[in-house]
Design an enzyme around this catalytic site. Structure first.
Site, short mmCIF file in Angstrom:
data_model
loop_
_atom_site.label_atom_id
_atom_site.label_comp_id
_atom_site.label_asym_id
_atom_site.label_seq_id
_atom_site.Cartn_x
_atom_site.Cartn_y
_atom_site.Cartn_z
N GLY A 19 0.90 -1.31 0.14
CA GLY A 19 0.31 0.01 -0.17
C GLY A 19 1.02 1.03 0.15
N GLY B 286 4.27 0.47 2.53
CA GLY B 286 5.35 -0.45 1.66
C GLY B 286 6.46 0.31 -0.22
N PHE C 246 -9.33 20.35 7.79
CA PHE C 246 -10.28 19.19 7.98
C PHE C 246 -10.67 19.14 9.68
CE2 PHE C 246 -8.53 14.63 6.24
CZ PHE C 246 -10.09 14.56 5.61
N GLN D 187 -10.43 3.63 16.07
CA GLN D 187 -10.91 4.61 15.86
C GLN D 187 -12.51 4.25 15.31
OE1 GLN D 187 -10.12 7.78 12.71
NE2 GLN D 187 -10.45 9.34 14.96
N HIS E 167 -15.61 4.98 13.18
CA HIS E 167 -16.19 6.35 11.74
C HIS E 167 -17.63 6.98 11.99
CE1 HIS E 167 -16.67 9.31 8.87
NE2 HIS E 167 -15.88 9.97 9.12
N LEU F 158 -17.98 3.48 3.80
CA LEU F 158 -17.90 4.51 4.29
C LEU F 158 -18.78 5.70 3.76
CD1 LEU F 158 -15.78 6.54 6.58
CD2 LEU F 158 -14.60 7.64 4.11
N GLU G 242 -17.29 12.40 5.52
CA GLU G 242 -18.24 13.56 6.59
C GLU G 242 -18.26 15.09 5.23
OE1 GLU G 242 -14.70 12.90 9.95
OE2 GLU G 242 -14.66 14.97 8.63
N ARG H 156 -15.35 13.30 15.24
CA ARG H 156 -15.29 12.16 14.34
C ARG H 156 -16.07 11.78 16.50
NH1 ARG H 156 -11.50 10.08 10.88
NH2 ARG H 156 -11.48 11.35 8.88
N HIS I 16 -12.96 1.73 12.13
CA HIS I 16 -12.04 2.75 11.31
C HIS I 16 -10.12 2.77 10.79
CE1 HIS I 16 -11.84 6.13 7.78
NE2 HIS I 16 -11.54 6.71 8.28
N ARG J 225 -7.45 9.16 15.98
CA ARG J 225 -5.91 9.71 14.60
C ARG J 225 -7.27 11.21 14.02
NH1 ARG J 225 -6.62 9.19 8.99
NH2 ARG J 225 -9.00 7.80 9.39
N LEU K 187 -2.74 8.87 5.56
CA LEU K 187 -1.50 9.05 4.39
C LEU K 187 -0.46 9.31 4.26
CD1 LEU K 187 -4.66 9.84 2.43
CD2 LEU K 187 -4.00 7.48 2.17
C1 LIG Z 1 -12.73 4.39 3.60
C2 LIG Z 1 -11.46 5.02 4.69
C3 LIG Z 1 -11.01 6.01 3.95
C4 LIG Z 1 -10.09 6.74 4.46
N1 LIG Z 1 -9.17 8.45 3.99
C5 LIG Z 1 -8.21 9.02 4.99
C6 LIG Z 1 -7.37 10.07 4.18
O1 LIG Z 1 -8.82 10.59 3.81
N2 LIG Z 1 -6.46 10.82 5.06
C7 LIG Z 1 -5.50 9.58 5.36
O2 LIG Z 1 -5.09 10.57 6.27
N3 LIG Z 1 -6.38 8.79 5.71
C8 LIG Z 1 -7.40 7.89 4.94
N4 LIG Z 1 -7.62 6.33 5.35
C9 LIG Z 1 -6.90 5.99 6.73
C10 LIG Z 1 -5.84 5.69 5.39
O3 LIG Z 1 -6.15 5.11 4.42
C11 LIG Z 1 -4.63 3.62 6.04
O4 LIG Z 1 -4.59 4.23 7.30
C12 LIG Z 1 -3.57 4.18 5.59
O5 LIG Z 1 -3.85 4.51 4.06
C13 LIG Z 1 -3.14 2.28 4.82
O6 LIG Z 1 -1.65 2.62 4.79
P1 LIG Z 1 -0.45 1.50 4.44
O7 LIG Z 1 -0.30 1.54 3.37
O8 LIG Z 1 -0.14 0.98 5.72
O9 LIG Z 1 -1.50 0.02 4.28
P2 LIG Z 1 -2.99 -0.89 2.96
O10 LIG Z 1 -2.82 0.71 1.98
O11 LIG Z 1 -4.16 -1.24 3.76
O12 LIG Z 1 -1.46 -2.26 2.52
C14 LIG Z 1 -1.60 -3.01 3.39
C15 LIG Z 1 -0.35 -3.76 2.55
O13 LIG Z 1 -0.29 -4.60 3.07
C16 LIG Z 1 -0.51 -6.53 2.03
N5 LIG Z 1 -0.78 -6.62 2.87
C17 LIG Z 1 -1.51 -7.36 4.15
N6 LIG Z 1 -1.34 -8.62 5.11
C18 LIG Z 1 -0.18 -9.41 4.03
C19 LIG Z 1 0.12 -10.28 3.97
N7 LIG Z 1 -0.39 -11.49 5.22
N8 LIG Z 1 0.75 -10.90 2.81
C20 LIG Z 1 1.35 -10.38 2.35
N9 LIG Z 1 0.97 -8.58 2.29
C21 LIG Z 1 -0.35 -8.19 2.47
C22 LIG Z 1 -1.81 -5.64 1.21
O14 LIG Z 1 -2.03 -6.08 0.12
C23 LIG Z 1 -1.35 -4.33 1.25
O15 LIG Z 1 -0.92 -4.00 0.04
C24 LIG Z 1 -9.08 6.19 5.48
C25 LIG Z 1 -9.17 4.67 5.63
C26 LIG Z 1 -10.66 4.70 4.90
C27 LIG Z 1 -10.61 2.72 5.15
#
Ligand SMILES: Cc1cc2nc3c(=O)[nH]c(=O)nc-3n(C[C@H](O)[C@H](O)[C@H](O)COP(=O)(O)OP(=O)(O)OC[C@H]3O[C@@H](n4cnc5c(N)ncnc54)[C@H](O)[C@@H]3O)c2cc1C
Ligand code: SF4
Ligand code: SF4
Ligand code: FES
Lengths: 374, 560
Positions: free
Chosen positions: B13, B16, B116, B229, B231, B241, B244, B275, B339, B374, B380
């Site tokens: 994500g 990563g 925000f 958290q 929502h 979701l 807001e 929130r 959330h 948060r 992000l």
């Molecule tokens: C609907 C929604 C809206 C949001 N809006 C905002 C926003 O506007 N602003 C903000 O700051 N935050 C927001 N957030 C929070 C934020 O988006 C997330 O916290 C953040 O994007 C998480 O990113 P990440 O890279 O940690 O994980 P993710 O993007 O979830 O990536 C996880 C990765 O790990 C991999 N993975 C998981 N388990 C395994 C495994 N066992 N083996 C191999 N690969 C694995 C997956 O394939 C994926 O590639 C929002 C969250 C949601 C749910």
């Protein structure tokens, strides 16, 4: 499936047929499933219920279940959909039993799972990353780009790589190596980006064999795209920009140039003359049957004699206007394609020509609403 | 060993991919493992934006950003980490833009920023309502540019720990089947959140907390796990979701009596309150019998068709697809939904865990910049800044060290364990356990926490874990066996639930997302201005505490 925690949830009987494919034996079979499901379910929820309660071996991809990750592309009754965007209620009420199968134009791995490697290979072939030019970002900060300029690639930037367009692409059916709607839309995302400096190289790359001119303009990609990317429009923009930049040695580009010439001189799209102009006489004859077939259906005017449309002046004025407004190249294309589409759909007259140009201003990116939170 | 790299990033994500790019640029041989294709990661679902004090919409500076974040965290955030985040955020956002991110623009062509919740300035940079999608795309583009190897649709199942170091990952190859072993000098966990612990969640199916569980099993501590958290506006029943932005446009929240109930909770801010305040108000209404089948109503009707179509088009589409409700004519049933997990793998500000060679970044980690609550837009930013930092540190460490050993025994053990699971034919399939876990977590460890409910939840999870011991995977095949990976994910979730409950019971106060109105309604800085830490000892959680790092901000009452 979400646990049904609420009591007294209204349910319905859902029936679906699924094309199963066992990759280990190579067997294909159409299986029917019947289940009770809450009224709110989508196709993805139905698959989840089947996998949980009836057959754990059913294979499909999913993740976000909110139409943004692009995992769950598949076909329903032969047309590509996102399973998580497909609400079942109306289908069930109509008594319909949909047939679910894997997407087209990609090898099937198991059941509804396709091999996406060819898809990503084409994506990567586009050099899908910004290639900035001499211009430096100001003061080590961001590039200054107006919102208007950004809007040029607004639609292309919406793509979630789901493959629905590729699944339905006509040109790809006959040439699996065709770059295809998704990759080309991604290409447009960079050609249209003010920060990218490699426009001409990109257009040359994208115009070669298996490139933009192979598209048959069937518009299926526009129709099936769940995100409104309109890949066909992106391809048209690339074509127009290629001509504007002088990248027009390819046969398709010649074809398109003649199209313009023809419209300018006679006011008609002289389809019958297009073939000899772009392919030479011999091959033209072999295509005559096809052209005559079209003539019978009234799609093109009969080959002889070429005639000039009543309102050729209007056609010329249109072309002039487009040039004057700097709407040649990609900037003219959304309107151009839209106008053509409209001409095709609406009987000639009232809405043709200038009217379409008026109403088809550059599709703006939606103005972001203030205070929208996550 | 099937392959070996300097740096191996688990998860692709925002966190990563950003980590992998940084490690690559530092000269390391880096690869990513992801159970879904990188662009499918749930980061793509983020709508609102990313916080950095660019000052494009008004005066702003990192210091103000840091203070807002500290206060928002209810003073549980580590202030050193928060200062780093806010200081590096602007540069990191410019970097994303220079790579090609399609940000929305101001009048003068700069990155646009919107206000925000709980922020002292309009600080949230955004790309219309698809910010996360745009960031995922630009990062993937940069990954493609560098040709960084990705093991796509490989499921990370176990960490290889040898000689007190993390030295690789054991994976299940989802497309072709079979266990694969990838050795690495350093491993970065970037697996995202664990929202799937709950019935109603905004998180994707893939958000099953895998990385947290991997770390826990490797003896690494998890921090502040009770901090989940909620929502306030998620669609019942799926938890999708609802932005807001609806309330921003003037939507009302109504109870079963048709009252705008926020008048009793936040008479001034009403629907624009923060929130956590709204989530609690909603839950109170529902608990006191003024809900509608477990929901309250989000009413947009008075905004008129035109405004809804123009400004809230996305919301209307979601509501129509998932509920069959057109908000122009009917109110939308909503409720609080899980959330964001503030808690996670305990790391320092370079992403290092207590296990040498193991790092964590993004939602899986707890640095901690969010503390007990948060702020929107900070998650992000955390994925980018701390993804970058851990990628850098992991690469430097890897380049300074040479050996990787994966003992044969580790692999054969894993193979044996997997075979035992696949060979089992009598027992229960996982889905009922999964649904019961999610429903009970929602009920007993949701917006409000009561001692007796948390105790009961502990027992429920115990029972579910026992049942899980006899779980049966129906699909015995090699090709795209998601039946197997879903069973493995459930195993992760069960262990995390147990850890959360232990922390929740121990924190005898109300702070941020941890609300105990019935027995400990106040924040208690004297006794609980500290992090919970949980480690696994003989398969059972052990609780410890860790002080909060404070640099310049003394705890104050959190009022807005
Ligand atoms: C609907 C929604 C809206 C949001 N809006 C905002 C926003 O506007 N602003 C903000 O700051 N935050 C927001 N957030 C929070 C934020 O988006 C997330 O916290 C953040 O994007 C998480 O990113 P990440 O890279 O940690 O994980 P993710 O993007 O979830 O990536 C996880 C990765 O790990 C991999 N993975 C998981 N388990 C395994 C495994 N066992 N083996 C191999 N690969 C694995 C997956 O394939 C994926 O590639 C929002 C969250 C949601 C749910
Ligand atoms: S319009 Fe072109 S690219 Fe689109 S589906 Fe048809 S042939 Fe393919
Ligand atoms: S253009 Fe549309 S249909 Fe094609 S991959 Fe992108 S989102 Fe899917
Ligand atoms: S599950 Fe993500 S688009 Fe359907």
């Amino acid at each position: 499936m979400e646990a049904a925690t609420k009591p007294a949830e209204k349910t319905m009987q859902v029936r679906v047929k699924i094309w199963r494919y066992d990759s280990q034996t190579g067997d294909r079979a159409l299986k029917e499933y019947e289940l009770e499901a809450p009224e709110w379910v989508t196709l993805l929820d139905v698959l989840d219920l089947i996998k949980d309660q009836q057959d754990g071996t059913l294979a499909y991809r999913k993740s976000c279940r909110m139409m943004i990750c692009g995992s769950c592309g598949m076909r329903m009754d032969g047309a590509a959909v996102l399973a998580c965007k497909t609400r079942m209620y109306d289908i069930v009420q109509a008594g319909h039993v949909p047939v679910i199968s894997a997407m087209g134009n990609l090898p099937i791995v198991k059941d509804l799972v396709v091999d996406m490697d060819p898809f990503w290979d084409k994506f990567k072939a586009m050099k899908p990353y910004l290639q900035p030019g001499y211009e430096e970002p100001t003061e080590g900060k961001e590039y200054l780009v107006s919102q208007e300029r950004m809007n040029v690639i607004h639609k292309e930037a919406l793509c979630i790589n789901c493959g629905a367009c590729v699944s339905e692409c006509n040109a790809m059916e006959s040439d699996p190596a065709f770059l295809g709607p998704q990759a080309l839309a991604k290409g447009m995302r960079f050609v249209g980006d003010a920060r990218d400096a490699n426009t001409v190289e990109r257009l040359e790359d994208y115009s070669g064999e298996h490139g933009i001119w192979e598209c048959t303009r069937c518009y299926f990609c526009n129709e099936r795209c769940p995100k409104g990317v309109d890949p066909r429009d992106a391809i048209a923009k690339l074509g127009a920009e290629a001509m504007k930049q002088g990248v027009d040695t390819d046969m398709g580009a010649k074809h398109a140039r003649w199209f313009v010439k023809s419209a300018e001189t006679t006011g008609w799209l002289r389809e019958t003359e297009l073939v000899p102009k772009t392919q030479g006489v011999i091959s033209a004859i072999s295509q005559m049957k096809f052209a005559m077939g079209l003539a019978v259906k009234g799609k093109v005017p009969p080959p002889i004699p070429p005639h000039v449309a009543d309102r050729v002046d209007e056609s010329r004025a249109l072309r002039k206007l487009v040039k004057e407004q700097g709407r040649d190249g990609y900037a003219g294309i959304v309107q151009g394609e839209r106008a053509l589409a409209r001409l095709e759909h609406e009987a000639s007259g009232a809405h043709g020509g200038m009217g379409s140009l008026e109403s088809a201003d550059v599709t703006p990116g939606e103005e972001p609403t203030a205070g929208k939170a996550d | 060993m099937d392959a070996q790299h300097d740096v191996l990033v688990v998860g692709a994500g925002c966190a990563g991919m950003r980590a992998a790019i940084e490690a690559f640029d530092a000269g390391a041989d880096v690869a990513m493992i992801s159970k879904i294709h990188p662009t499918r990661s749930h980061s793509g679902a983020a709508e609102g934006g990313i916080n950095a004090a660019l000052g494009n919409a008004s005066e702003d500076d990192p210091e103000t950003h840091a203070f807002d974040t500290v206060k928002g965290s209810d003073y549980l955030g580590d202030q050193d980490a928060i200062e780093i985040l806010c200081r590096e955020a602007p540069g990191d956002v410019y970097q994303l833009e220079n790579w090609g991110a399609v940000f929305s623009r101001t009048e003068d062509g700069r990155i646009a920023q919107r206000p925000f919740g709980a922020a002292g300035a309009p600080r949230t940079a955004y790309a219309a309502d698809i910010t996360g999608h745009v960031l995922v795309q630009v990062l993937y583009e940069q990954v493609v540019k560098r040709d960084i190897l990705t093991y796509e649709e490989w499921f990370a199942w176990k960490l290889v720990v040898d000689d007190g170091r993390c030295q690789g990952v054991i994976c299940w190859d989802l497309l072709n089947g079979g266990l694969k072993v990838v050795g690495a000098k350093t491993v970065i966990l970037a697996t995202g959140g664990a929202g799937r612990l709950y019935t109603g969640t905004t998180n994707a199916y893939s958000c099953t907390g895998d990385g947290m569980a991997l770390a826990l099993r490797a003896g690494v501590a998890l921090k502040d796990m009770e901090m989940m958290q909620f929502h306030p506006t998620t669609l019942a029943p799926t938890g999708v979701l609802i932005t807001e932005g609806c309330r921003g446009e003037g939507a009302y929240l109504l109870n079963s009596e048709g009252e705008r109930f926020l008048k009793d909770y936040a008479p001034n801010a009403m629907e624009l309150a923060s929130r956590d305040v709204i989530s609690r108000a909603e839950q109170t209404e529902i608990d006191q019998g003024r809900g509608i089948e477990g929901n309250v109503l989000l009413d947009l009707r008075h905004l008129g068709a035109e405004k809804i179509l123009e400004r809230l088009h996305g919301t209307r589409e979601l509501s129509m697809v998932f509920m069959g409700i057109d908000p122009i004519h009917e109110p939308i049933p909503v409720r609080p939904g899980a959330h964001y997990h503030m808690g996670g793998v305990d790391t320092d500000a370079w992403g290092q865990t207590s296990l040498t060679g193991l790092y964590a970044a993004g939602e899986v980690a707890c640095v901690s910049v969010h503390g007990a609550n948060r702020l929107g837009g900070n998650a992000l930013m955390e994925t980018i800044t701390f993804g970058k930092r851990s990628g850098r540190h992991a690469a430097d460490w890897a380049l300074a060290n040479t050996t990787v050993t994966v003992p044969e025994g580790v692999v054969t053990d894993a193979e044996r364990e997997l075979k035992a699971l696949l060979d089992r034919r009598d027992g229960e399939r996982p889905w009922k356990i999964r649904d019961e876990l999610a429903a009970t977590m929602h009920e007993n460890f949701g917006v409000f926490r009561r001692e007796d409910q948390m105790q009961r939840q502990g027992q429920i999870v115990d029972g579910l874990r026992e049942r899980y011991e006899r779980v049966v995977v129906e699909d015995k095949g090699d090709v795209f066996n998601s039946d197997l990976t879903q069973a493995l994910e459930l195993g992760f979730l069960l262990e995390l639930a147990e850890a959360m409950v232990v922390c929740g019971i121990a924190r005898k106060e109300s702070r941020g997302a941890h609300a105990r109105p019935h027995d400990f309604p106040e924040r208690d800085d004297e006794n609980f201005l500290k992090h919970t830490l949980v480690t696994s000892v003989d398969g059972r959680p052990r609780l410890d505490w860790k002080p909060v790092t404070m640099t310049k901000w003394e705890p104050k009452e959190r009022t807005y």
